[in-house]
Design a protein around this motif. Structure first.
Motif, PDB file in Angstrom:
ATOM      1  N   GLN A   1       9.219  -8.851   5.986  1.00  0.00           N
ATOM      2  CA  GLN A   1       9.622  -8.025   4.850  1.00  0.00           C
ATOM      3  C   GLN A   1       9.030  -8.555   3.548  1.00  0.00           C
ATOM      4  OE1 GLN A   1      13.831  -7.662   4.456  1.00  0.00           O
ATOM      5  NE2 GLN A   1      13.718  -6.191   2.776  1.00  0.00           N
TER       6      GLN A   1
ATOM      7  N   ASN B   1       5.403  -7.830   3.545  1.00  0.00           N
ATOM      8  CA  ASN B   1       5.148  -6.418   3.215  1.00  0.00           C
ATOM      9  C   ASN B   1       5.384  -6.146   1.742  1.00  0.00           C
ATOM     10  OD1 ASN B   1       4.544  -5.883   5.908  1.00  0.00           O
ATOM     11  ND2 ASN B   1       6.656  -5.350   6.417  1.00  0.00           N
ATOM     12  N   GLU B   2       6.501  -6.706   1.204  1.00  0.00           N
ATOM     13  CA  GLU B   2       6.768  -6.517  -0.216  1.00  0.00           C
ATOM     14  C   GLU B   2       5.669  -7.149  -1.062  1.00  0.00           C
ATOM     15  OE1 GLU B   2      10.608  -8.068  -0.991  1.00  0.00           O
ATOM     16  OE2 GLU B   2      11.688  -6.435   0.038  1.00  0.00           O
TER      17      GLU B   2
ATOM     18  N   ARG C   1       2.693  -4.935  -0.819  1.00  0.00           N
ATOM     19  CA  ARG C   1       2.856  -3.743  -1.669  1.00  0.00           C
ATOM     20  C   ARG C   1       2.716  -4.089  -3.139  1.00  0.00           C
ATOM     21  NH1 ARG C   1       6.866  -2.423   2.262  1.00  0.00           N
ATOM     22  NH2 ARG C   1       8.492  -3.373   0.965  1.00  0.00           N
TER      23      ARG C   1
END
Length: 315
Positions: free
Chosen positions: A121, A124-125, A128
């Motif tokens: 996570q 991914n954050e 992004r």
């Protein structure tokens, strides 16, 4: 049992000894029978007592044996229970160890799973956020590049226009000089006027020096004077009435310094303004106010076209 019987016999003997004395009044026959009866009773009592004692001893032995049996049984039961409890304790300890190990393993796996999920996570954050930052940077760079490109394009276009205007002006000025040398004053006047128009279009950008513009304006009026020798003053006045000379007061003033005969004509076009209290000498040469006329007419300065063209090309 023998001791009890002996005690009973002793008691019977004592009673037999003392009973005649107590009952001396009765006949001896009755006393004997009575003593015998008593002895029988005592024997019976002794037998009963012996039997009771024997029964009591047997009962005591039975109780003792039973008690020992129960003690042995309960000791065995206790030992069995202790062993059972020990084995159960070991089993429970093993089960607890296995459960604890399994629980720790499950907790470790859950921790690893949660850590892996959190890592994914976060990755991914971060990806992004990095993508957003890269996009912002890309957009900013693209905007900067576009702005820089527009600026460079504008500057290039401006430089190109400046070069074109300067080249056109020089070409027109040289062409006008050539026509003037060929005594084609009408053509040279038109060409000088086109050159002055080109100069005026580039004046807001300071493309060409004011001296060159003044030389171009003076060349126009000198061409008119050569073409119209008798009425050149009227022609020059008509020329000054043209809107081409608007906003060229500085150039006209410089041209008047080179050709003093233009001074009254320029003063007619631009009425005299009141002089300031303390004018600066440098400002007087470039002022757009009325140019003072000379006291006595001086001969015109020689119109050296070759020297003017050389100065123009040097600029």
């Amino acid at each position: 049992m023998t001791t009890i019987r002996q005690h009973i016999l002793v008691l019977a003997a004592i009673l037999a000894v003392f009973s005649p004395a107590l009952r001396s009044e009765q006949p001896q026959k009755a006393s004997r029978s009575t003593q015998e009866d008593r002895l029988k009773k005592l024997e019976e009592r002794a037998d009963a007592a012996e039997k009771a004692a024997s029964s009591a001893m047997m009962e005591k032995d039975y109780i003792t044996r039973t008690q020992k049996q129960y003690e042995s049984y309960y000791q065995k039961v206790l030992n069995t229970q202790m062993w059972t409890l020990g084995i159960m304790g070991l089993i429970l300890t093993g089960v607890f160890v296995l459960v604890a190990k399994f629980s720790l393993k499950m907790i470790d796996e859950q921790t690893k799973t949660a850590t892996a999920g959190a890592t994914v996570q976060m990755r991914n954050e971060y990806a992004r956020a990095l993508a957003k930052e890269v996009q912002k940077l890309w957009d900013s760079n693209a905007a900067d590049v576009r702005k820089l490109k527009e600026t460079l394009t504008a500057q290039s276009a401006e430089l190109e226009q400046n070069l074109k205007d300067r080249s056109d002006f020089q070409m027109q000025f040289v062409q006008a000089l050539a026509e003037s040398l060929d005594e084609r004053q009408g053509d040279s006047t038109l060409t000088f006027r086109n050159a002055l128009r080109t100069y005026k279009s580039g004046k807001p950008r300071n493309l060409i020096e004011a001296k060159v513009g003044a030389t171009t304006a003076r060349s126009i009026f000198e061409s008119l004077r050569r073409k119209h020798r008798e009425n050149y003053v009227d022609k020059a006045r008509e020329e000054l009435a043209d809107s081409l000379y608007n906003d060229l007061e500085e150039e006209l003033a410089l041209a008047a310094l080179q050709s003093p005969w233009l001074t009254p004509l320029i003063n007619e076009r631009s009425p005299a303004l009141p002089d300031p209290p303390a004018p600066e000498p440098a400002a007087e040469a470039r002022s757009i106010a009325t140019i003072p006329e000379t006291g006595s007419p001086e001969p015109d300065l020689p119109f050296d076209e070759e020297s003017d063209s050389c100065r123009l090309l040097n600029t």
